[in-house]
Enzyme design. Structure first.
Site, PDB file in Angstrom:
ATOM      1  N   LYS A   1       0.865  -1.104   0.000  1.00  0.00           N
ATOM      2  CA  LYS A   1      -0.073   0.085  -0.062  1.00  0.00           C
ATOM      3  C   LYS A   1       0.885   1.289  -0.026  1.00  0.00           C
ATOM      4  O   LYS A   1       2.040   1.346   0.449  1.00  0.00           O
ATOM      5  CB  LYS A   1      -0.768   0.064   1.281  1.00  0.00           C
ATOM      6  CG  LYS A   1      -2.021   0.887   1.245  1.00  0.00           C
ATOM      7  CD  LYS A   1      -3.312   0.009   0.390  1.00  0.00           C
ATOM      8  CE  LYS A   1      -4.402   0.835   0.201  1.00  0.00           C
ATOM      9  NZ  LYS A   1      -5.432   0.164  -0.352  1.00  0.00           N
TER      10      LYS A   1
ATOM     11  N   ASP B   1      -6.810   4.143  -4.817  1.00  0.00           N
ATOM     12  CA  ASP B   1      -7.546   4.091  -3.594  1.00  0.00           C
ATOM     13  C   ASP B   1      -8.304   5.340  -3.454  1.00  0.00           C
ATOM     14  O   ASP B   1      -8.251   6.047  -4.417  1.00  0.00           O
ATOM     15  CB  ASP B   1      -6.532   3.543  -2.378  1.00  0.00           C
ATOM     16  CG  ASP B   1      -7.353   2.943  -1.398  1.00  0.00           C
ATOM     17  OD1 ASP B   1      -7.722   1.912  -1.300  1.00  0.00           O
ATOM     18  OD2 ASP B   1      -7.578   3.820  -0.199  1.00  0.00           O
TER      19      ASP B   1
HETATM   20  N1  GLU Z   1      -7.179   0.183  -3.195  1.00  0.00           N
HETATM   21  C1  GLU Z   1      -7.867  -1.245  -3.798  1.00  0.00           C
HETATM   22  C2  GLU Z   1      -8.060  -2.038  -2.482  1.00  0.00           C
HETATM   23  O1  GLU Z   1      -8.133  -1.716  -1.487  1.00  0.00           O
HETATM   24  C3  GLU Z   1      -7.382  -1.585  -5.118  1.00  0.00           C
HETATM   25  C4  GLU Z   1      -5.886  -2.195  -4.969  1.00  0.00           C
HETATM   26  C5  GLU Z   1      -5.468  -2.607  -6.315  1.00  0.00           C
HETATM   27  O2  GLU Z   1      -6.144  -2.672  -7.278  1.00  0.00           O
HETATM   28  O3  GLU Z   1      -4.227  -2.925  -6.342  1.00  0.00           O
HETATM   29  O4  GLU Z   1      -8.104  -3.185  -2.643  1.00  0.00           O
END
Ligand code: GLU
Length: 445
Positions: A124, A164
């Site tokens: 993240k 996100d």
């Molecule tokens: N931010 C999204 C999540 O919490 C997507 C992450 C992604 O597609 O890598 O899963």
């Protein structure tokens, strides 16, 4: 496993990182039994190796605003675990972003990605940059400066960021443009890309669609469907939008959406042009839902309040972490809610989750319910690797299939003796086993 000792030690090492500690505790509580039954995990010290990220990159992001003033923000990328595939997870741009929040999100992402059935590790990142009220040019300059640091540690087989909160298609475009220039290559280094440059159909709506597909499976365990049900949804961004569309398509009446300013109650249901209007609200860059009540005067705006006081059959929290507390849970239960599926990451507090489970409400956590977003990112990576693009129907069917598999895994590992499915336990155990076994297979590194 000595849970309290592990948590005490972790708290000493990372004082005040409350969201991160909350997420770790929830997972450890769920996996304690299976961990103790498998002494090979303890011999390999899997817990200590799992709860700390592999590495954290912190950097400074300098950019010039429209008044010529130099601004400085903090940027982060947390590469948590890559035992089952390249690091994968979104970027969040929001003033609340700090190490604790990104570590909680990165930790959750390990198990979520493991559940998707696809080979993706957990990561993240993000920044405390506030996109609210910024011009397009400011967003572009910020994204370019952010990528100037980030590009050094990402790559299509190494670490693949995505969006996100605060990072959508526009931001991914600016980030990708800068990466392409620096790396001198066009590769699937980010997901959520535009359709003309490597993106996948269905990715924008995937998280919300996936959440409703998952909730549909939960309802089916009780012989129920979305048809004719009243649904309360929080948030008005990407996830909420997909969830409103799919729930409405399946015959439900969605009566709420929300923003940081309050919530909208629309007794007629949010459908048709009102769903399109959600996109307009978002692109205004103001982070408010109040204008919905001017546009559709039958709807009421409740300033500073959350939608959980509205009577509903199904609740889908799709806004942000810890947005649904114990009292909200009690009100929902009193008003007859029978299914709560988390579209956001960790929107319910631990006390709220406990209350739902005690009352045998169908309750499922974000890492299972909202995994459709990252799963479709995984499908975007596959298409990029093969240098082809699949038709909408194909991506949607794969997404649907993945959500059904996640539901099956939750039932397999989460079914209690009395038949109640503890989805929190099921999701954590299923997600953990795959990653822990991969770590065992690959030795101590
Ligand atoms: N931010 C999204 C999540 O919490 C997507 C992450 C992604 O597609 O890598 O899963």
């Amino acid at each position: 496993m000595n849970l309290e000792k592990i948590m005490n030690d972790l708290e000493k090492k990372h004082p005040g990182e409350k969201e991160y500690l909350q997420a770790v505790r929830e997972v450890l509580e769920s996996i304690e039994e299976v961990y103790n039954e498998n002494p090979q995990f303890e011999s390999a010290n899997i817990i200590d190796r799992l709860v700390e990220p592999d590495r954290i990159l912190t950097f400074k992001v300098c950019w010039v605003d429209d008044n010529g003033k130099v601004q400085v923000n903090l940027g982060y990328r947390i590469q948590f675990n890559n035992a089952i595939g390249p690091y994968k997870g979104g970027l969040r741009f929001h003033p609340s972003v700090n190490l604790s929040i990104l570590k909680f999100l990165g930790f959750e992402q390990i198990f979520k990605n493991s559940l998707t059935t696809l080979p993706m590790g957990g990561a993240k990142g993000g920044s405390d940059f506030d996109p609210k009220g910024k011009s397009n040019a400011e967003i572009m300059r910020f994204c370019q400066s952010f990528m100037l640091e980030l590009w050094k540690i990402i790559g299509p087989e190494t670490d693949v960021p995505a969006g996100d909160i605060g990072v959508g298609g526009r931001e991914i475009g600016f980030l990708y443009g800068m990466y392409r220039k620096l790396a001198r290559e066009n590769t699937g280094v980010l997901t959520g890309k535009g359709l003309n440059w490597g993106g996948s159909l269905v990715r924008p709506e995937a998280t919300g669609f996936g959440a409703v597909y998952f909730a549909k499976e939960m309802l089916a365990t009780k012989g129920e469907t979305f048809k004719g049900k009243t649904v309360a949804i929080s948030g008005f961004g990407n996830v909420a939008w997909g969830a409103v569309s799919k729930a409405t398509e399946l015959g439900a009446k969605v009566v709420t959406i929300s923003g940081p300013d309050g919530y909208i109650y629309d007794p007629d249901g949010i459908s048709g042009e009102k769903i399109d209007y959600m996109l307009e609200l978002r692109s205004s860059n103001q982070d408010i839902v109040k204008p919905y009540s001017y546009e559709f005067p039958n709807a009421q705006f409740h300033q500073g309040k959350r939608p959980w006081e509205v009577k509903c059959d199904i609740a889908l929290p799709c806004a942000t972490q810890n947005e649904l507390g114990k009292e909200d849970a009690a009100t929902l239960i009193k008003n007859g809610v029978f299914c709560v599926a988390e579209g956001a990451n960790m929107p319910s507090t631990p006390e709220a989750v406990e209350l739902f489970i005690e009352n045998k409400v169908l309750f499922a956590p974000g890492k299972a319910v909202n995994a459709g977003g990252v799963a479709t990112s995984g499908l975007e990576m596959s298409q990029n690797a093969m240098k082809i693009s699949w038709a909408k129907k194909e991506v949607d069917e794969r997404l649907h299939h993945i959500m059904c598999s996640i539901h099956e895994a939750c039932v397999k590992y989460g079914k209690d003796k009395d038949g109640y499915v503890n989805y929190v336990k099921g999701a954590n155990v299923a997600g953990f086993l795959k990653v822990a076994n991969a770590m065992l297979d690959q030795g101590v590194i």
